[in-house]
Scaffold this motif. Structure first.
Motif, short mmCIF file in Angstrom:
data_model
loop_
_atom_site.label_atom_id
_atom_site.label_comp_id
_atom_site.label_asym_id
_atom_site.label_seq_id
_atom_site.Cartn_x
_atom_site.Cartn_y
_atom_site.Cartn_z
N MET A 82 0.80 -1.23 0.00
CA MET A 82 0.00 0.00 0.00
C MET A 82 0.83 1.27 0.00
SD MET A 82 0.08 1.65 3.17
CE MET A 82 1.26 1.33 4.46
N GLN A 83 2.15 1.24 0.04
CA GLN A 83 2.91 2.46 0.28
C GLN A 83 4.16 2.52 -0.57
OE1 GLN A 83 4.48 2.20 4.41
NE2 GLN A 83 4.28 -0.01 4.07
N HIS A 84 4.59 3.76 -0.81
CA HIS A 84 5.85 3.95 -1.53
C HIS A 84 7.00 4.06 -0.54
CE1 HIS A 84 5.30 8.20 -0.49
NE2 HIS A 84 4.16 8.23 -1.16
N SER A 85 8.21 4.04 -1.07
CA SER A 85 9.40 3.98 -0.22
C SER A 85 9.60 5.24 0.62
CB SER A 85 10.64 3.72 -1.07
OG SER A 85 10.54 2.46 -1.72
N VAL A 107 5.90 -3.95 -1.67
CA VAL A 107 5.49 -4.92 -0.66
C VAL A 107 6.42 -4.73 0.54
CG1 VAL A 107 5.22 -7.35 -0.06
CG2 VAL A 107 4.72 -6.57 -2.39
N ALA A 108 5.85 -4.47 1.71
CA ALA A 108 6.66 -4.20 2.91
C ALA A 108 6.56 -5.35 3.90
CB ALA A 108 6.21 -2.90 3.57
N VAL A 109 7.70 -5.70 4.48
CA VAL A 109 7.79 -6.74 5.51
C VAL A 109 8.74 -6.24 6.60
CG1 VAL A 109 7.41 -8.59 3.84
CG2 VAL A 109 9.75 -7.94 4.45
N ARG A 110 8.78 -6.96 7.71
CA ARG A 110 9.79 -6.65 8.72
C ARG A 110 11.17 -6.96 8.17
NH1 ARG A 110 7.99 -7.95 14.67
NH2 ARG A 110 10.13 -8.70 14.72
N LYS A 111 12.16 -6.18 8.60
CA LYS A 111 13.51 -6.37 8.08
C LYS A 111 14.02 -7.78 8.34
CE LYS A 111 18.11 -4.25 8.19
NZ LYS A 111 18.93 -3.15 8.75
N ASP A 112 13.69 -8.35 9.51
CA ASP A 112 14.20 -9.68 9.82
C ASP A 112 13.50 -10.78 9.02
OD1 ASP A 112 11.72 -9.77 11.06
OD2 ASP A 112 12.51 -9.94 13.09
N ALA A 113 12.47 -10.40 8.26
CA ALA A 113 11.76 -11.39 7.44
C ALA A 113 12.12 -11.29 5.97
CB ALA A 113 10.25 -11.22 7.60
#
Length: 269
Positions: free
Chosen positions: A82-85, A225-231
């Motif tokens: 849903m979001q840009h960088s 697509v955003a995820v947690r950094k550790d994932a």
């Protein structure tokens, strides 16, 4: 090792590989969305690939980006679209989180819409223009007005600091009306023009082809697509990336006129 034992070992290895593909290490994959076109694109060309790999995909709906980012951070959903960088970085800086983008997705550009005017020529003095109230998307709206020659902007290298004060010339005396971005489609009858983010425009029934002007969208504003950094390096995250980059997803997007005008990621080239 005898030929019979070698054959048995080979069969066992192939069976294990098939089982791993049929039942991935993370069988339940939860993906969050806000209103807009991203879930439809995911369901059309990404979810079928993931299901074929053995994932049980579940989608969740949120009203705002803040809510769905918080859900990813807390582990309530695995990923969101849903979001840009630029927004993602600002969210992390503000909240002390570590979400990362793993792959870009087709994104509709912000556009300038009107129900009172058929063109942008000869804008009347004092015309009202609804713009997003958050700085990152305000900058995008102001650049549309700048490219039309309506205003002049002060150079500002940090989009999270942009305000109305960055308008240094406004010969037509345009009156900016800052609003929460999702509200912009609802005020089209009350203002002369509205700069509306692509996802909210489409969700409200507007078409990109109806915009009087579209932004010149650059890479930082293409959604991810955003995820947690550790994932980010997990097998399931890599499978999401691969599903978006797959020919099946590209064919689903290119074969649907709905996506005409979307900014496509570089992997479509």
């Amino acid at each position: 090792m005898t030929m019979r034992l070698l054959l048995a070992a080979l069969v066992a290895a192939v069976a294990a590989l098939g089982a791993a593909r049929a039942e991935p290490a993370k069988p339940d994959l939860k993906v969050g969305f806000v209103p807009g076109p991203y879930e439809d694109a995911f369901k059309a060309g990404v979810e079928p690939t993931l299901r074929a790999q053995g994932y049980r995909v579940r989608t969740f709906h949120f009203s705002t980006g803040l809510e769905v980012n918080a859900a990813v951070h807390r582990g309530e959903v695995d990923a969101n679209v849903m979001q840009h960088s630029v927004y993602l970085k600002a969210y992390n800086d503000r909240n002390g989180t570590d979400l990362v983008g793993i792959v870009q997705v087709p994104t509709p550009p912000m556009g300038l819409y009107s129900r009172k005017h058929r063109s942008t020529a000869g804008v009347a003095r004092g015309a009202t223009v609804a713009v997003p109230s958050d700085p990152m998307n305000l900058e995008r709206a102001l650049k549309i007005l700048r490219d039309l020659g309506w205003i002049t902007l002060r150079p500002n290298g940090n989009p999270v600091d942009v305000t109305e004060l960055d308008v240094i010339e406004n010969p037509a005396g345009i009156r900016l009306v800052p609003l929460e971005a999702a509200q912009a489609p609802r005020v089209l009858d009350d203002v002369d023009f509205a700069a509306i983010q692509g996802n909210f425009a489409i969700f409200s029934g507007l078409k990109l082809s109806e915009a009087l002007a579209l932004e010149n969208m650059t890479s930082p504003y293409v959604n991810v697509v955003a995820v947690r950094k550790d994932a980010a390096g997990t097998p399931w995250a890599r499978d999401i990336v691969s599903a978006y980059r797959a020919d099946a997803f590209k064919a689903a997007i290119r074969g649907d006129r709905f996506y005409d005008g979307f900014k496509l990621p570089d992997y479509f080239e």
